[in-house]
Scaffold this active site. Structure first.
Site, PDB file in Angstrom:
ATOM      1  CE1 TYR A 146      52.713   8.147 -18.835  1.00 43.66           C
ATOM      2  CE2 TYR A 146      54.459   9.160 -17.614  1.00 43.66           C
ATOM      3  CZ  TYR A 146      52.931   9.126 -17.744  1.00 43.66           C
ATOM      4  OH  TYR A 146      52.125  10.046 -17.304  1.00 43.66           O
TER       5      TYR A 146
HETATM    6  N1  LIG Z   1      49.613   9.937 -11.042  1.00 39.70           N
HETATM    7  C1  LIG Z   1      50.554  10.715 -11.237  1.00 39.70           C
HETATM    8  O1  LIG Z   1      51.307  11.087 -10.704  1.00 39.70           O
HETATM    9  C2  LIG Z   1      50.660  11.458 -12.847  1.00 39.70           C
HETATM   10  C3  LIG Z   1      51.715  12.290 -13.098  1.00 39.70           C
HETATM   11  C4  LIG Z   1      51.560  12.573 -14.342  1.00 39.70           C
HETATM   12  C5  LIG Z   1      50.681  12.375 -15.478  1.00 39.70           C
HETATM   13  N2  LIG Z   1      49.898  11.817 -15.056  1.00 39.70           N
HETATM   14  C6  LIG Z   1      48.790  11.341 -15.872  1.00 39.70           C
HETATM   15  O2  LIG Z   1      47.311  11.636 -15.423  1.00 39.70           O
HETATM   16  C7  LIG Z   1      46.486  10.840 -15.945  1.00 39.70           C
HETATM   17  C8  LIG Z   1      45.535   9.895 -15.011  1.00 39.70           C
HETATM   18  O3  LIG Z   1      46.766   9.367 -14.327  1.00 39.70           O
HETATM   19  P1  LIG Z   1      46.308   8.389 -12.879  1.00 39.70           P
HETATM   20  O4  LIG Z   1      47.466   8.325 -11.873  1.00 39.70           O
HETATM   21  O5  LIG Z   1      44.949   8.728 -12.383  1.00 39.70           O
HETATM   22  O6  LIG Z   1      46.379   6.742 -13.672  1.00 39.70           O
HETATM   23  P2  LIG Z   1      45.108   5.706 -13.570  1.00 39.70           P
HETATM   24  O7  LIG Z   1      45.805   4.498 -14.266  1.00 39.70           O
HETATM   25  O8  LIG Z   1      44.641   5.565 -12.128  1.00 39.70           O
HETATM   26  O9  LIG Z   1      43.998   6.282 -14.314  1.00 39.70           O
HETATM   27  C9  LIG Z   1      44.017   6.090 -15.645  1.00 39.70           C
HETATM   28  C10 LIG Z   1      42.724   5.431 -16.425  1.00 39.70           C
HETATM   29  O10 LIG Z   1      42.564   5.610 -17.549  1.00 39.70           O
HETATM   30  C11 LIG Z   1      41.899   4.326 -18.109  1.00 39.70           C
HETATM   31  N3  LIG Z   1      42.056   4.174 -19.523  1.00 39.70           N
HETATM   32  C12 LIG Z   1      43.435   3.373 -19.866  1.00 39.70           C
HETATM   33  N4  LIG Z   1      43.248   3.394 -21.234  1.00 39.70           N
HETATM   34  C13 LIG Z   1      42.131   3.379 -21.722  1.00 39.70           C
HETATM   35  C14 LIG Z   1      41.530   3.302 -22.997  1.00 39.70           C
HETATM   36  N5  LIG Z   1      41.956   2.846 -24.018  1.00 39.70           N
HETATM   37  N6  LIG Z   1      40.061   3.690 -22.829  1.00 39.70           N
HETATM   38  C15 LIG Z   1      39.430   4.283 -21.729  1.00 39.70           C
HETATM   39  N7  LIG Z   1      40.208   4.226 -20.314  1.00 39.70           N
HETATM   40  C16 LIG Z   1      41.497   3.929 -20.211  1.00 39.70           C
HETATM   41  C17 LIG Z   1      42.188   3.123 -16.882  1.00 39.70           C
HETATM   42  O11 LIG Z   1      41.211   2.281 -16.844  1.00 39.70           O
HETATM   43  C18 LIG Z   1      42.452   4.179 -15.767  1.00 39.70           C
HETATM   44  O12 LIG Z   1      41.260   3.956 -14.930  1.00 39.70           O
HETATM   45  C19 LIG Z   1      47.171   9.607 -17.141  1.00 39.70           C
HETATM   46  O13 LIG Z   1      47.169  10.300 -18.252  1.00 39.70           O
HETATM   47  C20 LIG Z   1      48.613  10.146 -16.569  1.00 39.70           C
HETATM   48  O14 LIG Z   1      49.637   9.567 -17.384  1.00 39.70           O
HETATM   49  C21 LIG Z   1      49.570  11.127 -13.696  1.00 39.70           C
END
Ligand SMILES: NC(=O)c1ccc[n+]([C@@H]2O[C@H](COP(=O)([O-])OP(=O)(O)OC[C@H]3O[C@@H](n4cnc5c(N)ncnc54)[C@H](O)[C@@H]3O)[C@@H](O)[C@H]2O)c1
Length: 336
Positions: free
Chosen positions: A151
């Site tokens: 990741y």
């Molecule tokens: N939640 C955290 O603590 C955290 C920390 C660091 C970084 N992030 C980053 O922030 C972003 C959002 O995280 P989150 O926790 O809301 O995750 P999440 O999984 O709740 O949301 C991600 C969304 O992306 C969509 N998705 C995935 N692949 C896709 C594709 N090919 N086409 C269209 N949609 C697609 C999924 O359906 C999902 O709804 C991500 O990039 C994650 O890596 C999150």
């Protein structure tokens, strides 16, 4: 302002859509809920997003769909992707490469195809995991990167793509989010699992010895930083930490959580997760300087907020928050 939000059915993305709508922006919400780590949750959130007045939704898998409709915007907030260090080992590696690296590559390339004056700015979600474990001081954006999981490697690659795109004339900004929590937190994340276990009367599943610490950051603060990055003119290709400056140990966090829940927590140890940083620690000075951002929610207050959401999910359906209502997958999907 016209803003495209990818990952709009996700934890952070759905909050960003809510905040943009409340601020009066025109929003195109994009997601492929079937690509989520928890598709049934994402479909329900997607239905709630689609029902929001002022939002147009487009169901599109960024790894394969025609992305031209996403480029007709002032800014794209690109939050779609495959999160989770733990889930990126084994079969999850290919999903991290596809939904993080390939999806971002396609989106940036499509935006770069627009005439120079019409290109949207792209705000890209990155992660504290690019740093690896913090040492004896908080991580600053110029620190060397030590990704320790597929990741984290995928997020380093996402950053490289965004920096390259900036060199080639596309405005990009990288937001390095640190352990986000709050209402709608993903079911695989620690506070979600701990709270559900405690409410069920089960032991709390803790990976490893629980001595890890995190710059836990409430989703409301993350949304504030993201909206400012959407609206402000920033140096292109820059990375910005979006993280609380005071890391908290997992045991201490469990103590706070148990206090709010009014339980004595019993803990069930699970095997440590490979690549899970011992400590994440944000230096948010750049976010303060460029975005005027300082986190406003402390952990005790933020946990109370998240626990209230979990409790609401357990109430009878009619009195639940919108995002927990049965999905409306058949709802008309308008393509913007
Ligand atoms: N939640 C955290 O603590 C955290 C920390 C660091 C970084 N992030 C980053 O922030 C972003 C959002 O995280 P989150 O926790 O809301 O995750 P999440 O999984 O709740 O949301 C991600 C969304 O992306 C969509 N998705 C995935 N692949 C896709 C594709 N090919 N086409 C269209 N949609 C697609 C999924 O359906 C999902 O709804 C991500 O990039 C994650 O890596 C999150």
């Amino acid at each position: 302002m016209r803003v495209v939000v990818t990952g709009a059915a996700g934890f952070i993305g759905s909050h960003v859509v809510d905040a943009l709508c409340s601020a009066g922006h025109e929003v195109l919400a994009v997601d492929a809920p079937g690509r989520s780590l928890a598709p049934e949750v994402a479909w329900r959130t997607w239905a709630a997003v689609a029902a929001r007045p002022g939002v147009t939704v487009l169901e599109a898998d960024l790894a394969v769909a025609d992305l031209a409709p996403l480029t007709r915007a002032d800014t794209v907030a690109h939050l779609a992707g495959r999160p989770s260090v733990r889930g990126s080992w084994g079969a999850g590696r290919a999903a991290a490469e596809r939904d993080n690296v390939l999806a971002t590559h396609r989106l940036l390339a499509e935006c770069a195809r627009r005439p120079a004056r019409r290109r949207p700015k792209v705000v890209v979600a990155s992660s504290s995991s690019v740093y690896g474990s913090a040492g004896d001081r908080p991580n600053r954006e110029g620190d060397p990167l030590h990704p320790a999981s597929p990741y984290a490697v995928s997020k380093v690659e996402v950053e490289r793509l965004a920096v390259d795109a900036a060199r080639n004339g596309l405005r990009t900004v990288l937001l390095r989010y640190f352990s986000v929590y709050g209402p709608r937190q993903r079911p695989d994340m620690a506070f979600h699992r701990f709270t559900e276990a405690a409410l069920d009367g089960r032991p709390l599943p803790v990976f490893g010895d629980g001595r890890r610490s995190r710059s836990f950051t409430h989703v409301a603060d993350v949304v504030t930083a993201t909206l400012r990055a959407v609206a402000e003119e920033l140096p292109s290709g820059i990375a910005v930490n979006v993280g609380h400056p005071e890391p908290v140990g997992v045991h201490e966090a469990i103590g706070l959580l148990a206090g709010v829940l009014g339980v004595r927590p019993e803990i069930r140890r699970e095997a440590p997760v490979a690549g899970d940083a011992a400590r994440t620690w944000a230096d948010p000075a750049r976010a303060h300087r460029l975005l005027g951002w300082t986190p406003a929610v402390d952990l005790a207050e933020g946990l109370a907020d998240q626990i209230a959401w979990h409790r609401a999910l357990r109430r009878p359906e009619t009195s639940r928050p919108e995002t927990s209502r049965p999905d409306a997958r058949e709802r008309e999907v308008r393509v913007g």
